[in-house]
Design an enzyme around this catalytic site. Sequence first.
Site, short mmCIF file in Angstrom:
data_model
loop_
_atom_site.label_atom_id
_atom_site.label_comp_id
_atom_site.label_asym_id
_atom_site.label_seq_id
_atom_site.Cartn_x
_atom_site.Cartn_y
_atom_site.Cartn_z
N CYS A 1 -5.73 1.65 6.52
CA CYS A 1 -6.22 3.03 6.47
C CYS A 1 -7.17 3.15 5.28
O CYS A 1 -7.64 2.15 4.76
CB CYS A 1 -5.08 4.04 6.43
N ASN B 1 -4.40 3.54 1.62
CA ASN B 1 -3.16 2.77 1.68
C ASN B 1 -2.01 3.49 0.98
O ASN B 1 -1.18 2.86 0.33
CB ASN B 1 -3.39 1.37 1.10
N CYS C 1 -0.65 6.55 2.83
CA CYS C 1 0.00 7.39 3.85
C CYS C 1 0.16 6.63 5.17
O CYS C 1 1.24 6.16 5.50
CB CYS C 1 -0.78 8.69 4.09
N ARG C 2 -0.92 6.53 5.93
CA ARG C 2 -0.83 6.04 7.30
C ARG C 2 -0.47 4.56 7.40
O ARG C 2 0.43 4.18 8.15
CB ARG C 2 -2.12 6.31 8.06
N SER C 3 -1.20 3.70 6.69
CA SER C 3 -0.93 2.26 6.84
C SER C 3 0.42 1.85 6.27
O SER C 3 1.11 1.05 6.90
CB SER C 3 -2.08 1.41 6.29
N ASP D 1 -5.08 11.69 9.16
CA ASP D 1 -4.66 11.42 7.79
C ASP D 1 -3.87 12.60 7.23
O ASP D 1 -4.43 13.66 6.96
CB ASP D 1 -5.88 11.14 6.92
#
Length: 154
Positions: free
Chosen positions: A7, A10, A12-14, A120
């Site tokens: 993401c 690095n 939140c999402r990933s 995000d």
Amino acid sequence: MRILFLCLGNICRSPAAEGVFRSLADEAGFVVELDSAGTGNWHLGHPPYGPMIAAAAMRGHDLHALRARQLTREDFDRFDLILAMDRQNLHDAQALAPAGSRAQIALFLDGETGPHEVPDPYYTRDFDGCLDIVEAGAQALLVRLQRAQSDSAF
């Protein structure tokens, strides 16, 4: 099998995708090496964003040990799959990829019904909505990888 989730920062999402997929793979007995990274360098060495850690923990996913890092050129030979959370990070990864690298670069939700990008939550503030999408995507990915493993093709 080695998978890198990607993401922007690095935080939140990933890391959520890494943590969720690790939980699912462990439950299924699926052996895989996982990591996550960001295309940006703003949060290097930091843990995931607090609200994401809390939201993931409420669902049984522990993100505490993860630390942000930036995507490197070496990642393209270290990993089999680099799965981006959105099209911009996919484009950025493709632009950085050395010629002839081994990693397959794709969207995390590529080929899935529903959204093709993971919004995000750092900006949307919808950590639970993000995790809903990540959990569904991770489950679909696990099924595809298990099927590919039994078919010997991914």
